[in-house]
Design an enzyme around this catalytic site. Structure first.
Site, PDB file in Angstrom:
ATOM      1  N   ALA A 270      32.319  14.968  16.001  1.00  0.00           N
ATOM      2  CA  ALA A 270      31.365  14.177  15.228  1.00  0.00           C
ATOM      3  C   ALA A 270      30.602  14.951  14.164  1.00  0.00           C
ATOM      4  O   ALA A 270      30.162  14.351  13.181  1.00  0.00           O
ATOM      5  CB  ALA A 270      30.371  13.519  16.178  1.00  0.00           C
TER       6      ALA A 270
ATOM      7  N   LYS B 285      30.203  10.362   9.641  1.00  0.00           N
ATOM      8  CA  LYS B 285      30.983   9.212  10.111  1.00  0.00           C
ATOM      9  C   LYS B 285      30.277   8.522  11.278  1.00  0.00           C
ATOM     10  O   LYS B 285      30.324   7.297  11.409  1.00  0.00           O
ATOM     11  CB  LYS B 285      32.387   9.659  10.532  1.00  0.00           C
ATOM     12  CG  LYS B 285      33.265  10.191   9.404  1.00  0.00           C
ATOM     13  CD  LYS B 285      34.666  10.474   9.908  1.00  0.00           C
ATOM     14  CE  LYS B 285      35.543  11.058   8.811  1.00  0.00           C
ATOM     15  NZ  LYS B 285      35.153  12.443   8.473  1.00  0.00           N
TER      16      LYS B 285
ATOM     17  N   ASP C 250      38.451  12.528  14.014  1.00  0.00           N
ATOM     18  CA  ASP C 250      38.493  13.253  12.741  1.00  0.00           C
ATOM     19  C   ASP C 250      38.771  14.703  13.093  1.00  0.00           C
ATOM     20  O   ASP C 250      37.867  15.500  13.285  1.00  0.00           O
ATOM     21  CB  ASP C 250      37.161  13.096  12.005  1.00  0.00           C
ATOM     22  CG  ASP C 250      37.167  13.793  10.658  1.00  0.00           C
ATOM     23  OD1 ASP C 250      38.196  13.735   9.973  1.00  0.00           O
ATOM     24  OD2 ASP C 250      36.149  14.421  10.307  1.00  0.00           O
TER      25      ASP C 250
ATOM     26  N   CYS D  55      41.344  16.201   6.702  1.00  0.00           N
ATOM     27  CA  CYS D  55      41.004  16.502   5.307  1.00  0.00           C
ATOM     28  C   CYS D  55      41.963  17.572   4.792  1.00  0.00           C
ATOM     29  O   CYS D  55      41.551  18.564   4.206  1.00  0.00           O
ATOM     30  CB  CYS D  55      39.555  16.940   5.167  1.00  0.00           C
ATOM     31  SG  CYS D  55      39.090  18.340   6.224  1.00  0.00           S
TER      32      CYS D  55
END
Length: 593
Positions: free
Chosen positions: A296, A301, A457, A508
């Site tokens: 996180a 996000k 993520d 990313c």
């Protein structure tokens, strides 16, 4: 003919040459240097021309800042009006005078010396504003007559921040010209790692070295084309290398002109990359659901998900770093969000087995430790001990309360190591989280099928973040390790989501082995998973092509054309000027026992 008249043509010819050399020197035109085998890998995946455009784009910052509006506190129109008022009052830093605020929805570029704020035109992103900048600009650096220009060299990471609108802070300064005093104008350049004899990379500059402005200076030639701006010294050379923190150089001219939003509309807006906002939207969280954000930090996000849920439900945010967990809680408090619970936990250990539940006699599907914040409790007080009490009947939540009592709780044994730690905490003051004495208990994980939706993520090679001025440390082996690590983490996510739930995977990076490779692994390993359509759809199709890669360790086969249309790949070289992110959405069907 006298000597003066005969010398004038030479001087006249030399002046333009010197001006041209200075113009060529004080520019920003970086070029990424890849490991040869890594470059060939990407060339085989993207094609040489396309990868060349990607590589060039990665070394430059995006020409806009993306703002996410906290719709629980304000509206997009209201924020635009407040920005306009701040500009009129000349209260926005970063040289934002002349900012134009409108509702243009195209790819219009800001003209020289101004900025443009528009609403995002994509459906589903009505709370997003684009603040457009400009660049790259040719720098006009001029010193005193007969004297070299005063310069400083900053670290690569410092330069990457400056290119995105930050000032130069003391820790980022590596070298400085002699006799720099407060108020002097200095040219700012960046030191990029160079190859060394043992096949490694190093900067080759000892911090504090004196620059003479001569070709004998360290990395004189390497600095050519790597000047990122010009600024005013906020302290002398002596002060820069004596103090530990503070602004060293206040930037006045930049290779890229982007506004700064430091302390502007705090709690109402959040600077965030567009693909990160899209990832939270693709998850499609609903009020009242239980959501897991596995990796996180720093919380962008997480807070975006909470706002989409209108702060109704529960969001569990994980990170294995104490300071980062505290940072998530601080951000949630700033934005007025109460549904976020932050846990210190390695995401690879996030699944708790049912056998362990039987042994412990635990009936719920929750972790046993977290940190929650009371109103205005982020700024903690100095404490010499911590008293832990249950916040309620649910044993999943533990509140860390501060106490000024120098004596520990009589019912709790405190080791000498803990006492020494508390004394160091009092002596050293607050940490980066601006909180002293706060403690995050270790979580023991969550039981299978505990969450309605999971956002992963994943930690990655970050080869899509811009600007990125150095990529030489990446090897084929490091890329393989990243892919393996992400698969292990995805295995945990699959166990934690309930049947009928959703997993959103994002990175990313531009590495297909960490993107399409993970999707192929997921679909082949878990037959109950299927790719779902995404809304909003911003990135182009993720298909690369049926190409042969140097190693099968990345992926055995590529996605089909249909599957590739369901993922989003944000191409950093596209006209959208987005960063190189990747998003895949998985629908979870019936799990077989």
């Amino acid at each position: 003919m006298d000597s003066s008249s005969s010398a004038s043509p030479v001087a006249a010819a030399a002046a333009p040459a010197a001006a041209a050399a200075a113009t060529d020197r004080y520019t920003f035109s970086p070029r990424l240097r890849w490991q040869p085998e890594v470059e060939e890998y990407f060339v085989s995946a993207y094609g040489r021309d396309h990868f060349g455009r990607i590589s060039q784009a990665l070394a430059h910052p995006s020409c806009y800042s993306c703002i996410r509006v906290n719709t629980l506190k304000s509206s997009t129109d209201a924020v635009m009006q407040k920005l306009l008022n701040l500009v009129n009052q000349n209260e926005l830093c970063g040289g934002m005078n002349g900012l134009e605020i409108g509702e243009q929805n195209g790819g219009e570029q800001a003209h020289e010396g101004s900025y443009l704020v528009d609403k995002c035109s994509y459906s589903g992103l009505e709370n997003v504003l684009f603040v457009r900048g400009s660049g790259p600009h040719v720098l006009h650096c001029a010193g005193q007559p007969g004297q070299p220009i005063k310069e400083i060299i900053v670290s690569r990471k410092c330069a990457e921040s400056v290119l995105r609108g930050a000032q130069v802070y003391v820790p980022g300064v590596l070298a400085c010209s002699s006799h720099v005093e407060k108020g002097d104008t200095v040219a700012v350049s960046v030191a990029i790692e160079q190859p060394v004899k043992d096949n490694g990379w190093a900067v080759g500059i000892t911090r504090g070295i004196v620059l003479q402005g001569l070709q004998s200076d360290a990395q004189y030639e390497e600095r050519k084309g790597l000047y990122i701006g010009q600024g005013i010294a906020a302290m002398s050379r002596t002060g820069i290398f004596r103090v530990l923190h503070g602004v060293a150089i206040e930037m006045t001219e930049r290779a890229y002109k982007l506004p700064s939003f430091n302390d502007v509309l705090e709690g109402e807006i959040f600077l965030q990359n567009l693909p990160s906002i899209v990832a939270a939207r693709v998850l499609d969280p609903q009020p009242g659901e239980r959501i897991l954000d596995m990796c996180a930090a720093p919380g962008g996000k997480t807070t975006a998900i909470a706002i989409l849920m209108r702060d109704e439900g529960e969001i569990v945010a994980l990170d294995r770093s104490h300071n980062k967990v505290m940072g998530i809680l601080k951000l949630a408090d700033e934005m007025g969000l109460s549904c976020i619970k932050a846990y210190k936990l390695d995401a690879l250990k996030s699944v708790r087995t049912t056998n362990e539940a039987r042994n412990l006699g635990v009936a719920d599907n929750c972790s046993e430790a977290s940190v929650t914040t009371e109103e205005n409790s982020v700024s903690c007080h100095t404490a010499t001990g911590a008293k832990v009490t249950n916040a309620g009947e649910d044993s999943s939540t533990t509140t860390v309360m501060q106490t000024d009592d120098p004596k520990p709780d009589a019912g709790r044994y405190v080791s000498k190591a803990d006492l020494r730690k508390n004394l160091r905490r009092m002596r050293n003051g607050t940490g980066r989280s601006n909180c002293s004495g706060g403690r995050v208990e270790d979580s023991k994980g969550f039981f299978p099928s505990s969450f309605d939706r999971v956002l992963l993520d994943a930690p990655c090679s970050a080869l899509g973040l811009r600007p990125r001025l150095f990529v030489g440390e990446e090897t084929l082996e490091s890329l393989r390790k990243n892919a393996t690590y992400q698969r292990r983490m995805f295995d945990q996510a699959v166990k934690l989501v309930r049947p009928g739930g959703v997993i959103v995977y994002s990175t990313c990076t531009i590495n297909p082995g960490e993107n399409e490779g993970l999707v192929r692994y997921a679909l082949d390993t878990y037959k109950f998973l299927s790719l779902g359509s995404q809304h909003p759809k911003v990135g182009g199709p993720g298909i690369i092509g049926s190409c042969k890669l140097p190693s099968k360790a990345y992926t055995e086969k590529w996605l089909t054309a249909h599957e590739a249309q369901l993922v989003q790949r944000f191409d950093p070289s596209s006209s959208l000027d987005t960063m190189g992110f990747f998003i895949a959405k998985f629908n979870v069907g019936h799990k077989e026992d």
